[in-house]
Design a protein around this motif. Structure first.
Motif, PDB file in Angstrom:
ATOM      1  N   LYS A  72       0.885  -1.217  -0.036  1.00  0.00           N
ATOM      2  CA  LYS A  72      -0.054  -0.156   0.094  1.00  0.00           C
ATOM      3  C   LYS A  72       0.863   1.158   0.114  1.00  0.00           C
ATOM      4  O   LYS A  72       1.985   1.277   0.706  1.00  0.00           O
ATOM      5  N   SER A  74       0.862   5.717  -0.503  1.00  0.00           N
ATOM      6  CA  SER A  74      -0.090   7.056  -0.303  1.00  0.00           C
ATOM      7  C   SER A  74       0.834   8.158  -0.519  1.00  0.00           C
ATOM      8  O   SER A  74       1.973   8.426   0.002  1.00  0.00           O
ATOM      9  N   GLY A  77      -0.987  12.700   1.301  1.00  0.00           N
ATOM     10  CA  GLY A  77      -2.298  12.689   1.683  1.00  0.00           C
ATOM     11  C   GLY A  77      -3.313  12.002   0.791  1.00  0.00           C
ATOM     12  O   GLY A  77      -4.469  12.157   1.207  1.00  0.00           O
ATOM     13  N   GLY A  78      -3.146  11.597  -0.460  1.00  0.00           N
ATOM     14  CA  GLY A  78      -3.895  10.877  -1.397  1.00  0.00           C
ATOM     15  C   GLY A  78      -4.184   9.534  -0.668  1.00  0.00           C
ATOM     16  O   GLY A  78      -3.874   9.284   0.539  1.00  0.00           O
ATOM     17  N   PRO A  79      -4.965   8.627  -1.362  1.00  0.00           N
ATOM     18  CA  PRO A  79      -5.739   7.613  -0.972  1.00  0.00           C
ATOM     19  C   PRO A  79      -4.626   6.428  -0.861  1.00  0.00           C
ATOM     20  O   PRO A  79      -3.708   6.537  -1.562  1.00  0.00           O
ATOM     21  N   LEU A  80      -4.857   5.326  -0.137  1.00  0.00           N
ATOM     22  CA  LEU A  80      -3.837   4.247  -0.173  1.00  0.00           C
ATOM     23  C   LEU A  80      -3.804   3.528  -1.302  1.00  0.00           C
ATOM     24  O   LEU A  80      -5.392   3.007  -1.736  1.00  0.00           O
ATOM     25  N   LEU A  81      -3.186   3.334  -2.146  1.00  0.00           N
ATOM     26  CA  LEU A  81      -3.178   2.509  -3.361  1.00  0.00           C
ATOM     27  C   LEU A  81      -2.418   1.173  -3.196  1.00  0.00           C
ATOM     28  O   LEU A  81      -1.380   1.101  -2.666  1.00  0.00           O
ATOM     29  N   ASP A  82      -3.271   0.226  -3.874  1.00  0.00           N
ATOM     30  CA  ASP A  82      -2.419  -1.108  -4.000  1.00  0.00           C
ATOM     31  C   ASP A  82      -1.322  -1.014  -5.183  1.00  0.00           C
ATOM     32  O   ASP A  82      -1.571  -0.353  -6.240  1.00  0.00           O
TER      33      ASP A  82
END
Length: 144
Positions: A72, A74, A77-82
């Motif tokens: 994961k 980020s 401050g962006g979304p947690l990405l796979d």
């Protein structure tokens, strides 16, 4: 093995502040290590990289210590990405948002971040450690 502490210089520890350089010169910002553990790294950065302001947290969470898999990540401050990752030759490479971000412990007390498509490396140096003579010479030579 995807132990995040193995991809930064051992001088960089949780709670440490650091200076950010474009290659080894010029200094382009600063930051601090909010967390640095085998399975999680959280780095705050405030820098201007090739004309782009970068300010916020970069968070990486590994699922385990496997040499490859999906973690994961980020950015600022962006979304947690796979994001798929691999480790090879002392470098961790993570693919996210159409780019590959690589992290390595580098040389001396440098830690290095490389981003595909960016024609320079980002060097991180612990603020509490004085630059060694050879690094000061490298910096002075960059002014010439």
């Amino acid at each position: 093995m995807a132990d995040l502490t193995k991809f930064v210089n051992p001088a960089l520890k949780q709670g440490e502040t650091y200076d950010v350089y474009l290659n080894r010169f010029p200094q382009i910002g600063s930051g601090n290590v909010k967390a640095l553990q085998p399975l999680q790294a959280d780095l705050y950065v405030d820098a201007k990289i090739l004309g782009n302001a970068i300010k916020g947290d970069i968070l990486i969470r590994m699922p385990d210590l496997a040499p490859s898999g999906t973690c994961k990540i980020s950015f600022l401050g962006g979304p947690l990405l796979d994001a798929p990752y691999t480790t090879k030759d002392g470098k961790l490479s993570i693919k996210a948002l159409g780019r590959t971000v690589s992290l390595s412990g580098g040389d001396k007390q440098w830690s290095w971040i490389e981003v595909s498509g960016v024609p320079a490396s980002i060097g991180i140096w612990p603020t509490s450690h004085a630059l060694r003579e050879e690094d000061e010479m490298d910096l002075a030579g960059a002014d010439a």
